[in-house]
Design a protein around this motif. Structure first.
Motif, PDB file in Angstrom:
ATOM      1  N   CYS A  32    -136.823 -32.809  87.262  1.00 10.79           N
ATOM      2  CA  CYS A  32    -135.175 -33.103  88.015  1.00 10.79           C
ATOM      3  C   CYS A  32    -135.240 -32.524  88.994  1.00 10.79           C
ATOM      4  CB  CYS A  32    -134.451 -32.517  87.132  1.00 10.79           C
ATOM      5  SG  CYS A  32    -134.087 -34.468  85.210  1.00 10.79           S
ATOM      6  N   TYR A  33    -135.958 -31.174  89.169  1.00 18.20           N
ATOM      7  CA  TYR A  33    -135.773 -30.021  90.117  1.00 18.20           C
ATOM      8  C   TYR A  33    -136.655 -30.629  91.272  1.00 18.20           C
ATOM      9  CZ  TYR A  33    -134.991 -25.953  93.891  1.00 18.20           C
ATOM     10  OH  TYR A  33    -135.078 -25.208  95.304  1.00 18.20           O
ATOM     11  N   LEU A  34    -137.610 -31.070  90.656  1.00 14.85           N
ATOM     12  CA  LEU A  34    -139.274 -31.243  91.748  1.00 14.85           C
ATOM     13  C   LEU A  34    -138.231 -32.390  92.547  1.00 14.85           C
ATOM     14  CD1 LEU A  34    -142.286 -30.247  89.789  1.00 14.85           C
ATOM     15  CD2 LEU A  34    -140.862 -29.162  91.988  1.00 14.85           C
ATOM     16  N   LEU A  35    -137.964 -33.319  91.823  1.00 13.19           N
ATOM     17  CA  LEU A  35    -137.962 -34.772  92.562  1.00 13.19           C
ATOM     18  C   LEU A  35    -137.041 -34.979  93.104  1.00 13.19           C
ATOM     19  CD1 LEU A  35    -138.883 -37.375  89.001  1.00 13.19           C
ATOM     20  CD2 LEU A  35    -139.607 -36.905  91.582  1.00 13.19           C
ATOM     21  N   GLN A  88    -135.865 -32.106  95.181  1.00 15.19           N
ATOM     22  CA  GLN A  88    -136.231 -31.176  96.408  1.00 15.19           C
ATOM     23  C   GLN A  88    -137.271 -32.162  97.616  1.00 15.19           C
ATOM     24  OE1 GLN A  88    -134.865 -28.202  96.854  1.00 15.19           O
ATOM     25  NE2 GLN A  88    -133.258 -29.336  95.396  1.00 15.19           N
ATOM     26  N   MET A  89    -137.850 -32.816  96.738  1.00 17.99           N
ATOM     27  CA  MET A  89    -138.980 -34.122  97.459  1.00 17.99           C
ATOM     28  C   MET A  89    -137.641 -35.264  98.358  1.00 17.99           C
ATOM     29  SD  MET A  89    -142.276 -34.801  95.225  1.00 17.99           S
ATOM     30  CE  MET A  89    -143.232 -33.073  94.418  1.00 17.99           C
ATOM     31  N   ALA A  90    -136.644 -35.301  97.194  1.00 21.41           N
ATOM     32  CA  ALA A  90    -135.893 -36.246  98.100  1.00 21.41           C
ATOM     33  C   ALA A  90    -134.809 -35.277  98.831  1.00 21.41           C
ATOM     34  CB  ALA A  90    -134.820 -36.705  97.166  1.00 21.41           C
ATOM     35  N   ARG A  91    -135.097 -34.122  99.047  1.00 22.83           N
ATOM     36  CA  ARG A  91    -134.332 -33.484  99.779  1.00 22.83           C
ATOM     37  C   ARG A  91    -134.238 -33.194 101.180  1.00 22.83           C
ATOM     38  NH1 ARG A  91    -132.305 -27.352  99.410  1.00 22.83           N
ATOM     39  NH2 ARG A  91    -131.071 -27.501 100.435  1.00 22.83           N
ATOM     40  N   VAL A  92    -135.893 -32.808 100.934  1.00 24.97           N
ATOM     41  CA  VAL A  92    -136.806 -32.675 102.286  1.00 24.97           C
ATOM     42  C   VAL A  92    -136.812 -34.022 102.814  1.00 24.97           C
ATOM     43  CG1 VAL A  92    -139.062 -32.701 102.839  1.00 24.97           C
ATOM     44  CG2 VAL A  92    -138.168 -31.295 101.120  1.00 24.97           C
ATOM     45  N   GLY A  93    -137.080 -35.261 102.153  1.00 25.34           N
ATOM     46  CA  GLY A  93    -136.987 -36.168 103.065  1.00 25.34           C
ATOM     47  C   GLY A  93    -136.193 -36.690 103.822  1.00 25.34           C
ATOM     48  N   THR A  94    -134.852 -36.796 102.931  1.00 32.32           N
ATOM     49  CA  THR A  94    -133.368 -36.717 103.379  1.00 32.32           C
ATOM     50  C   THR A  94    -133.730 -36.117 104.103  1.00 32.32           C
ATOM     51  OG1 THR A  94    -132.611 -37.997 101.302  1.00 32.32           O
ATOM     52  CG2 THR A  94    -131.092 -37.081 102.803  1.00 32.32           C
ATOM     53  N   VAL A  95    -133.159 -35.182 104.224  1.00 33.08           N
ATOM     54  CA  VAL A  95    -132.664 -33.896 105.064  1.00 33.08           C
ATOM     55  C   VAL A  95    -133.802 -34.216 106.486  1.00 33.08           C
ATOM     56  CG1 VAL A  95    -132.699 -31.382 106.308  1.00 33.08           C
ATOM     57  CG2 VAL A  95    -131.693 -32.228 104.075  1.00 33.08           C
ATOM     58  N   SER A 113    -136.618 -25.872 100.389  1.00 26.14           N
ATOM     59  CA  SER A 113    -137.088 -26.804  98.997  1.00 26.14           C
ATOM     60  C   SER A 113    -138.735 -26.308  98.867  1.00 26.14           C
ATOM     61  CB  SER A 113    -137.058 -27.942  99.912  1.00 26.14           C
ATOM     62  OG  SER A 113    -135.595 -28.382  99.997  1.00 26.14           O
ATOM     63  N   LEU A 114    -139.767 -26.345  99.794  1.00 21.60           N
ATOM     64  CA  LEU A 114    -140.456 -26.440  99.689  1.00 21.60           C
ATOM     65  C   LEU A 114    -141.281 -24.904  98.720  1.00 21.60           C
ATOM     66  CD1 LEU A 114    -142.260 -27.364 103.343  1.00 21.60           C
ATOM     67  CD2 LEU A 114    -142.570 -28.489 101.334  1.00 21.60           C
ATOM     68  N   ASN A 115    -140.769 -23.853  99.237  1.00 17.77           N
ATOM     69  CA  ASN A 115    -140.911 -22.862  98.873  1.00 17.77           C
ATOM     70  C   ASN A 115    -140.880 -22.872  97.072  1.00 17.77           C
ATOM     71  OD1 ASN A 115    -140.195 -19.757  97.755  1.00 17.77           O
ATOM     72  ND2 ASN A 115    -142.833 -19.476  99.502  1.00 17.77           N
ATOM     73  N   SER A 116    -139.437 -22.889  96.881  1.00 16.92           N
ATOM     74  CA  SER A 116    -138.927 -23.123  95.937  1.00 16.92           C
ATOM     75  C   SER A 116    -139.637 -24.214  95.060  1.00 16.92           C
ATOM     76  CB  SER A 116    -137.571 -23.017  95.469  1.00 16.92           C
ATOM     77  OG  SER A 116    -136.960 -25.189  96.058  1.00 16.92           O
ATOM     78  N   SER A 117    -140.081 -25.496  95.682  1.00 21.26           N
ATOM     79  CA  SER A 117    -140.508 -26.259  94.628  1.00 21.26           C
ATOM     80  C   SER A 117    -141.928 -25.522  94.250  1.00 21.26           C
ATOM     81  CB  SER A 117    -141.319 -27.250  95.446  1.00 21.26           C
ATOM     82  OG  SER A 117    -139.489 -28.200  95.507  1.00 21.26           O
ATOM     83  N   ALA A 118    -143.101 -25.253  94.959  1.00 25.95           N
ATOM     84  CA  ALA A 118    -144.197 -24.874  95.407  1.00 25.95           C
ATOM     85  C   ALA A 118    -144.290 -23.238  93.726  1.00 25.95           C
ATOM     86  CB  ALA A 118    -144.406 -24.070  95.997  1.00 25.95           C
ATOM     87  N   THR A 119    -142.761 -22.694  93.441  1.00 20.52           N
ATOM     88  CA  THR A 119    -142.980 -21.646  92.551  1.00 20.52           C
ATOM     89  C   THR A 119    -142.478 -22.248  91.498  1.00 20.52           C
ATOM     90  OG1 THR A 119    -142.154 -20.483  94.253  1.00 20.52           O
ATOM     91  CG2 THR A 119    -141.461 -19.666  92.084  1.00 20.52           C
ATOM     92  N   ILE A 120    -141.973 -23.479  91.353  1.00 22.77           N
ATOM     93  CA  ILE A 120    -141.690 -24.343  89.864  1.00 22.77           C
ATOM     94  C   ILE A 120    -142.517 -24.505  89.501  1.00 22.77           C
ATOM     95  CG2 ILE A 120    -140.456 -26.450  89.027  1.00 22.77           C
ATOM     96  CD1 ILE A 120    -138.892 -24.068  89.247  1.00 22.77           C
ATOM     97  N   LEU A 126    -129.744 -41.110  91.586  1.00 21.03           N
ATOM     98  CA  LEU A 126    -130.478 -39.865  91.099  1.00 21.03           C
ATOM     99  C   LEU A 126    -130.033 -38.504  91.356  1.00 21.03           C
ATOM    100  CD1 LEU A 126    -133.603 -41.954  91.800  1.00 21.03           C
ATOM    101  CD2 LEU A 126    -132.574 -41.854  89.636  1.00 21.03           C
ATOM    102  N   ALA A 127    -130.414 -38.437  92.596  1.00 25.82           N
ATOM    103  CA  ALA A 127    -129.371 -36.661  92.397  1.00 25.82           C
ATOM    104  C   ALA A 127    -128.088 -36.119  91.340  1.00 25.82           C
ATOM    105  CB  ALA A 127    -129.821 -36.134  94.043  1.00 25.82           C
ATOM    106  N   GLY A 128    -127.525 -37.043  91.581  1.00 22.33           N
ATOM    107  CA  GLY A 128    -126.502 -36.800  90.454  1.00 22.33           C
ATOM    108  C   GLY A 128    -126.882 -36.652  89.545  1.00 22.33           C
ATOM    109  N   ILE A 129    -127.677 -37.903  89.010  1.00 26.06           N
ATOM    110  CA  ILE A 129    -127.656 -38.228  87.336  1.00 26.06           C
ATOM    111  C   ILE A 129    -128.653 -36.130  87.156  1.00 26.06           C
ATOM    112  CG2 ILE A 129    -129.317 -39.520  85.881  1.00 26.06           C
ATOM    113  CD1 ILE A 129    -128.458 -41.456  87.527  1.00 26.06           C
TER     114      ILE A 129
END
Length: 517
Positions: A144-147, A149-156, A367-374, A428-431
């Protein structure tokens, strides 16, 4: 848009001077210098990020003031820089109540969440879920977090590119590409150390730019600063919203409760924040950083709301200076960018544009760094290669940083002219967010809650969130079966339903037998 001829007015104190073109040479120099400085920070941090611990947690060596500025930078995005003034311009300060909820959530974060993660010794925020509910819970939450964050990168990136298209007149695809490449590059080179130092510098630039802009708005009114408060008061622009009991409107109380839940989610289950807890060199510095980042956001967000109110007053006295296309209610987010390019003096325009880039890049880099860490901790080391070497883990971190950057940038391209995609991603982010927070709180509060309670509660929580998110938008759903509640309460009720269900299931379940009993 860049090929169109515009008459632009650049501001000098108490005097409006007509110029032409969107962007002066001085502005370009300021913007290029900013980008070079950003990449320079990443290069300077290269040596400190060549180990896994250095890349993901800065080897626990950073001072509290630095990580505090980074937390503030994580809070602020290009959406905040543009959307908060837009909110205040079109309506009032109702959304500022969200900021007022932060101190309470920060107190819980400092007292409970921060020491929990510092003592766990686990860089991933989701290791605890596996210990409590099984591997499915950790995989569910991290996915859920990875999805998200990818959406967050694209949206921002996409939402930053929209006003930047107004500011610069450049093709929106070029703006997205430049932002994606530069942010991925310095995140790849500098790791979490580069991210935190860059976020701190970007935060300073952003706040200074906002303060300069607010000052110029005040001094630009025909009758002086007092006129702003007269106009704002006459139109109730400083209102925090209704104090009534309605749950169908964004009242003061609805926004406050929403803010508490969202900020508990930030401090409790957001990997961006958890990594900053570990990056601080001591428990004391970690506490200092959380308090600093959280409390500073309150006045900083107030500045952005004030800018929106000042914009309303400014264009009430300079009505002919705002194009008709930006006077529509759904175009309020474009008013601040227009003010920047049409009123601010040369150099200051470049600084403000750098500030908007700064806000977006801070969010994306985190988001990039935290996603790579996860991906490294929750997938590669757990499922693919449990006995990996340091060199192999670094390769995974580098590769996953690039992959997430490419996916996020691609999503930004895909969102061009497809606004419904944004609504879908936010739903989806809310879910995902509601399920993550509720499950974490269940495991944190109840020592007896196990796998059955976790599975059932997540199912109930997601059903509640789906009902509140989707039912109002489906015409075939009978009126009486649609959610009557405001959308802000979706994650609130979803999280509460998950937590209460888990506690009830645990209360009626048989106690688990201990070994040897």
């Amino acid at each position: 848009m860049g090929s169109q001829a515009h008459q632009i007015y650049s501001y000098r104190p108490f005097k409006i001077v007509k110029t032409s073109g969107h962007f002066a040479s001085l502005d370009i120099i300021v913007l290029v210098a900013y980008f070079m400085a950003t990449l320079g920070i990443g290069v300077a941090c290269w040596r400190k990020s060549r180990s896994v611990d250095g890349f993901t947690a800065a080897e626990g060596s950073l001072p509290g003031w630095l990580t505090g500025l980074s937390i503030l930078g994580t809070y602020i995005s290009s959406i905040s820089f543009i959307a908060l003034p837009g909110k205040a311009f079109a309506a009032n300060w109702n959304s500022f109540v969200f900021s007022l909820s932060i101190p309470f959530a920060a107190w819980i974060g400092v007292k409970y969440f921060l020491p929990f993660y510092r003592n766990s010794g686990c860089i991933s925020a989701y290791t605890h879920l596996e210990e409590r509910f099984g591997g499915w819970a950790r995989t569910y939450a991290s996915a859920c977090y990875l999805l998200t964050q990818m959406a967050r990168v694209g949206t921002v990136t996409y939402l930053m590119a929209l006003p930047m298209n107004v500011l610069l007149g450049w093709d929106i695809r070029l703006i997205i590409l430049i932002t994606g490449i530069s942010t991925t590059l310095y995140t790849f080179i500098g790791g979490i150390v580069g991210v935190i130092w860059t976020e701190a510098a970007q935060t300073v630039v952003l706040v200074l730019g906002a303060l300069v802009c607010a000052f110029l708005m005040l001094t630009g009114l025909p009758e002086g600063p007092g006129q702003l408060f007269q106009i704002a008061s006459a139109h109730d622009k400083f209102s925090l919203g209704s104090f009534g009991a309605s749950l169908a409107e964004p009242t003061f109380w609805v926004v406050l409760v929403y803010g508490v839940v969202i900020n508990l989610q930030n401090f409790g289950v957001d990997q961006n924040y958890v990594q900053r807890y570990h990056a601080a060199k001591s428990d004391r510095e970690a506490r200092k950083s959380l308090w600093m980042g959280a409390l500073l956001y309150v006045p900083v967000s107030a500045v952005f709301f004030f800018i929106g109110t000042a914009l309303f007053a400014y264009y009430s006295t300079h009505a002919g200076d705002l194009p008709l296309e930006y006077q529509a209610a759904d175009k309020s987010d474009y008013v601040f960018p227009w003010f920047i390019v049409s009123v601010l003096p040369k150099g200051i325009t470049g600084l403000l544009i750098a500030s908007i880039f700064a806000a977006a890049m801070s969010t994306i880099s985190s988001s990039l760094n935290s996603s790579a860490t996860i991906f490294l901790n929750d997938y590669y080391q757990r499922y693919i290669n449990k006995s990996s070497t340091e060199r192999q883990r670094m390769r995974v971190l580098y590769l996953s940083t690039i992959v997430v950057g490419i996916i996020g940038t691609s999503l930004a391209f895909g969102m061009i002219n497809v606004k419904s995609a944004l609504d879908a991603w936010w739903t989806l982010a809310g879910i995902f967010g509601g399920g993550m927070l509720g499950l974490f709180l269940l495991g944190f509060i109840s020592r007896r809650a196990g796998k059955p309670a976790g599975v059932i509660s997540v199912a109930v929580g997601i059903l509640v969130i789906l009902w509140m998110s989707v039912s109002p938008k489906l015409g075939w759903v009978p009126e009486g079966m649609r959610s009557p509640f405001h959308s802000f309460l979706t994650i609130v009720f979803g999280t509460a339903a998950l937590l209460l269900t888990g506690l009830l299931v645990t209360a009626f379940a048989r106690p688990r037998k201990r070994d040897g009993a």
